[in-house]
Design a protein around this motif. Structure first.
Motif, PDB file in Angstrom:
ATOM      1  N   VAL A  29      86.802 -13.666   3.705  1.00  0.00           N
ATOM      2  CA  VAL A  29      86.339 -12.448   4.404  1.00  0.00           C
ATOM      3  C   VAL A  29      85.398 -12.820   5.550  1.00  0.00           C
ATOM      4  CG1 VAL A  29      84.963 -10.343   4.170  1.00  0.00           C
ATOM      5  CG2 VAL A  29      86.649 -10.931   2.425  1.00  0.00           C
ATOM      6  N   GLU A  30      84.492 -13.742   5.288  1.00  0.00           N
ATOM      7  CA  GLU A  30      83.553 -14.177   6.324  1.00  0.00           C
ATOM      8  C   GLU A  30      84.284 -14.836   7.496  1.00  0.00           C
ATOM      9  OE1 GLU A  30      80.241 -13.876   6.788  1.00  0.00           O
ATOM     10  OE2 GLU A  30      80.268 -12.511   5.078  1.00  0.00           O
ATOM     11  N   ILE A  31      85.301 -15.650   7.174  1.00  0.00           N
ATOM     12  CA  ILE A  31      86.076 -16.347   8.217  1.00  0.00           C
ATOM     13  C   ILE A  31      86.811 -15.343   9.101  1.00  0.00           C
ATOM     14  CG2 ILE A  31      88.078 -17.858   8.586  1.00  0.00           C
ATOM     15  CD1 ILE A  31      87.152 -19.443   6.090  1.00  0.00           C
ATOM     16  N   ILE A  32      87.330 -14.284   8.499  1.00  0.00           N
ATOM     17  CA  ILE A  32      88.077 -13.262   9.265  1.00  0.00           C
ATOM     18  C   ILE A  32      87.124 -12.353  10.031  1.00  0.00           C
ATOM     19  CG2 ILE A  32      89.581 -11.243   9.029  1.00  0.00           C
ATOM     20  CD1 ILE A  32      90.877 -12.665   6.616  1.00  0.00           C
ATOM     21  N   ARG A  33      85.998 -12.022   9.398  1.00  0.00           N
ATOM     22  CA  ARG A  33      85.067 -11.054   9.988  1.00  0.00           C
ATOM     23  C   ARG A  33      84.444 -11.553  11.291  1.00  0.00           C
ATOM     24  NH1 ARG A  33      79.798  -8.829   6.879  1.00  0.00           N
ATOM     25  NH2 ARG A  33      79.145 -10.947   7.374  1.00  0.00           N
ATOM     26  N   LEU A  34      84.081 -12.821  11.340  1.00  0.00           N
ATOM     27  CA  LEU A  34      83.410 -13.360  12.531  1.00  0.00           C
ATOM     28  C   LEU A  34      84.274 -13.247  13.788  1.00  0.00           C
ATOM     29  CD1 LEU A  34      80.876 -14.665  13.635  1.00  0.00           C
ATOM     30  CD2 LEU A  34      81.816 -16.904  13.013  1.00  0.00           C
ATOM     31  N   PRO A  35      85.554 -13.682  13.756  1.00  0.00           N
ATOM     32  CA  PRO A  35      86.384 -13.503  14.953  1.00  0.00           C
ATOM     33  C   PRO A  35      86.578 -12.039  15.335  1.00  0.00           C
ATOM     34  CG  PRO A  35      87.394 -15.091  13.463  1.00  0.00           C
ATOM     35  CD  PRO A  35      86.241 -14.471  12.731  1.00  0.00           C
ATOM     36  N   LEU A  36      86.672 -11.168  14.319  1.00  0.00           N
ATOM     37  CA  LEU A  36      86.834  -9.742  14.620  1.00  0.00           C
ATOM     38  C   LEU A  36      85.609  -9.179  15.339  1.00  0.00           C
ATOM     39  CD1 LEU A  36      88.543  -8.399  11.362  1.00  0.00           C
ATOM     40  CD2 LEU A  36      89.544  -8.582  13.649  1.00  0.00           C
ATOM     41  N   ILE A  37      84.440  -9.602  14.877  1.00  0.00           N
ATOM     42  CA  ILE A  37      83.197  -9.154  15.520  1.00  0.00           C
ATOM     43  C   ILE A  37      83.134  -9.664  16.959  1.00  0.00           C
ATOM     44  CG2 ILE A  37      80.680  -9.406  15.516  1.00  0.00           C
ATOM     45  CD1 ILE A  37      80.851  -9.406  12.433  1.00  0.00           C
ATOM     46  N   LEU A  38      83.472 -10.936  17.130  1.00  0.00           N
ATOM     47  CA  LEU A  38      83.473 -11.515  18.482  1.00  0.00           C
ATOM     48  C   LEU A  38      84.468 -10.805  19.388  1.00  0.00           C
ATOM     49  CD1 LEU A  38      83.213 -15.328  17.649  1.00  0.00           C
ATOM     50  CD2 LEU A  38      81.468 -13.901  18.730  1.00  0.00           C
ATOM     51  N   ALA A  39      85.657 -10.525  18.850  1.00  0.00           N
ATOM     52  CA  ALA A  39      86.685  -9.819  19.636  1.00  0.00           C
ATOM     53  C   ALA A  39      86.194  -8.434  20.041  1.00  0.00           C
ATOM     54  CB  ALA A  39      87.977  -9.715  18.831  1.00  0.00           C
ATOM     55  N   LEU A  40      85.522  -7.740  19.100  1.00  0.00           N
ATOM     56  CA  LEU A  40      84.994  -6.406  19.386  1.00  0.00           C
ATOM     57  C   LEU A  40      83.924  -6.457  20.472  1.00  0.00           C
ATOM     58  CD1 LEU A  40      85.012  -3.421  18.634  1.00  0.00           C
ATOM     59  CD2 LEU A  40      83.283  -3.925  16.885  1.00  0.00           C
ATOM     60  N   VAL A  41      83.051  -7.463  20.399  1.00  0.00           N
ATOM     61  CA  VAL A  41      82.007  -7.637  21.420  1.00  0.00           C
ATOM     62  C   VAL A  41      82.633  -7.877  22.793  1.00  0.00           C
ATOM     63  CG1 VAL A  41      80.166  -9.175  22.204  1.00  0.00           C
ATOM     64  CG2 VAL A  41      80.230  -8.433  19.820  1.00  0.00           C
ATOM     65  N   VAL A  42      83.669  -8.716  22.833  1.00  0.00           N
ATOM     66  CA  VAL A  42      84.352  -9.016  24.098  1.00  0.00           C
ATOM     67  C   VAL A  42      84.990  -7.758  24.675  1.00  0.00           C
ATOM     68  CG1 VAL A  42      86.297 -10.239  25.137  1.00  0.00           C
ATOM     69  CG2 VAL A  42      84.731 -11.456  23.618  1.00  0.00           C
ATOM     70  N   VAL A  43      85.677  -6.994  23.818  1.00  0.00           N
ATOM     71  CA  VAL A  43      86.341  -5.758  24.273  1.00  0.00           C
ATOM     72  C   VAL A  43      85.316  -4.756  24.803  1.00  0.00           C
ATOM     73  CG1 VAL A  43      87.623  -3.724  23.492  1.00  0.00           C
ATOM     74  CG2 VAL A  43      88.378  -6.006  22.817  1.00  0.00           C
ATOM     75  N   LEU A  44      84.233  -4.559  24.038  1.00  0.00           N
ATOM     76  CA  LEU A  44      83.198  -3.619  24.479  1.00  0.00           C
ATOM     77  C   LEU A  44      82.522  -4.085  25.762  1.00  0.00           C
ATOM     78  CD1 LEU A  44      81.556  -2.687  21.059  1.00  0.00           C
ATOM     79  CD2 LEU A  44      83.034  -1.254  22.480  1.00  0.00           C
ATOM     80  N   GLY A  45      82.255  -5.390  25.861  1.00  0.00           N
ATOM     81  CA  GLY A  45      81.644  -5.938  27.075  1.00  0.00           C
ATOM     82  C   GLY A  45      82.546  -5.777  28.283  1.00  0.00           C
ATOM     83  N   SER A  46      83.842  -6.032  28.096  1.00  0.00           N
ATOM     84  CA  SER A  46      84.816  -5.885  29.190  1.00  0.00           C
ATOM     85  C   SER A  46      84.896  -4.436  29.646  1.00  0.00           C
ATOM     86  CB  SER A  46      86.200  -6.367  28.740  1.00  0.00           C
ATOM     87  OG  SER A  46      86.166  -7.732  28.419  1.00  0.00           O
ATOM     88  N   ALA A  47      84.914  -3.526  28.669  1.00  0.00           N
ATOM     89  CA  ALA A  47      84.973  -2.099  29.006  1.00  0.00           C
ATOM     90  C   ALA A  47      83.746  -1.679  29.810  1.00  0.00           C
ATOM     91  CB  ALA A  47      85.091  -1.269  27.735  1.00  0.00           C
ATOM     92  N   ALA A  48      82.585  -2.175  29.397  1.00  0.00           N
ATOM     93  CA  ALA A  48      81.346  -1.847  30.119  1.00  0.00           C
ATOM     94  C   ALA A  48      81.384  -2.383  31.540  1.00  0.00           C
ATOM     95  CB  ALA A  48      80.141  -2.412  29.372  1.00  0.00           C
ATOM     96  N   LEU A  49      81.889  -3.605  31.695  1.00  0.00           N
ATOM     97  CA  LEU A  49      81.997  -4.200  33.037  1.00  0.00           C
ATOM     98  C   LEU A  49      82.951  -3.417  33.924  1.00  0.00           C
ATOM     99  CD1 LEU A  49      82.040  -8.041  32.306  1.00  0.00           C
ATOM    100  CD2 LEU A  49      80.322  -6.769  33.603  1.00  0.00           C
ATOM    101  N   ILE A  50      84.090  -3.011  33.355  1.00  0.00           N
ATOM    102  CA  ILE A  50      85.074  -2.243  34.127  1.00  0.00           C
ATOM    103  C   ILE A  50      84.482  -0.922  34.592  1.00  0.00           C
ATOM    104  CG2 ILE A  50      87.253  -0.967  33.925  1.00  0.00           C
ATOM    105  CD1 ILE A  50      88.209  -3.310  32.083  1.00  0.00           C
ATOM    106  N   LEU A  51      83.790  -0.227  33.666  1.00  0.00           N
ATOM    107  CA  LEU A  51      83.164   1.053  34.034  1.00  0.00           C
ATOM    108  C   LEU A  51      82.080   0.860  35.086  1.00  0.00           C
ATOM    109  CD1 LEU A  51      82.885   2.700  30.506  1.00  0.00           C
ATOM    110  CD2 LEU A  51      84.382   3.413  32.390  1.00  0.00           C
ATOM    111  N   SER A  52      81.288  -0.189  34.909  1.00  0.00           N
ATOM    112  CA  SER A  52      80.216  -0.485  35.865  1.00  0.00           C
ATOM    113  C   SER A  52      80.787  -0.825  37.231  1.00  0.00           C
ATOM    114  CB  SER A  52      79.382  -1.651  35.342  1.00  0.00           C
ATOM    115  OG  SER A  52      78.438  -2.053  36.295  1.00  0.00           O
TER     116      SER A  52
END
Length: 201
Positions: free
Chosen positions: A6-29
């Protein structure tokens, strides 16, 4: 599924979510910033056009009158540029001609020159340059009145051979300590005048 998996799967998912949210913020900005920059550029051009194409000489919407031109040999363009037309009751009265002086001291100097159908300069606006602060940048209207010697000038006033700075036996003042920049600007203005004259014929 054990805790380690679970820990091995959760970390990449969290990182992917951060990347997606960061990209969305950059696009809007970027989208919001782009619109603001475009509006600032539009306003800057319009402010320049008010000098180059006086209200008394046009009744059209200047920003809607742009014509794309590309004259690398005649006007020094390195890319297509916008030329603006001042119309009065449908008749062409003034052109705001973009010209690039490629021989500035620190590189290209981009200018816009207003020219009436009678061949007179209405005004000259410096659009962009990289000239030395305190010397070459004195071509800017906000830093000196050097550009004020051009309104009213034509290809015949002064005579053709005098379309240069006084140091070269011409009619125009140079800037103390910075001859190369004003020399380049004077020659570029003359080229814009010649081009405009052909367009009015």
């Amino acid at each position: 599924m054990d805790k380690k998996t679970v820990e091995i799967i959760r970390l990449p998912l969290i990182l992917a979510l951060v990347v997606v949210l960061g990209s969305a913020a950059l696009i809007l900005s970027h989208s919001a910033t782009k619109e603001k920059i475009e509006e600032q550029n539009r306003q800057r051009i319009l402010n320049s056009l008010r000098l180059l194409i006086p209200d008394a000489l046009h009744d059209n919407a200047l920003l809607d009158s742009a014509v794309e031109i590309y004259e690398p040999e005649i006007l020094g363009h390195r890319a297509p540029m916008q030329m603006y037309q001042g119309l009065l009751q449908g008749e062409l009265q003034v052109l705001a001609v973009p010209v690039t002086a490629r021989d500035g001291y620190a590189g290209d100097i981009q200018l816009m020159v207003g020219v009436t159908d009678g061949g007179e300069v209405t005004a000259v606006s410096v659009i962009a340059h990289q000239e030395t602060p305190g010397l070459g940048d004195l071509i800017e209207a906000s830093k000196s009145d050097w550009l004020q010697q051009f309104p009213g000038k034509t290809l015949l006033n002064p005579e053709e051979q005098q379309w240069t700075v006084k140091k070269d036996q011409g009619a125009f003042d140079q800037i103390t300590g910075a001859t190369i920049t004003p020399r380049a600007v004077v020659i570029a203005i003359k080229k814009a005048l010649s081009y405009a004259q052909e367009q009015f014929q």
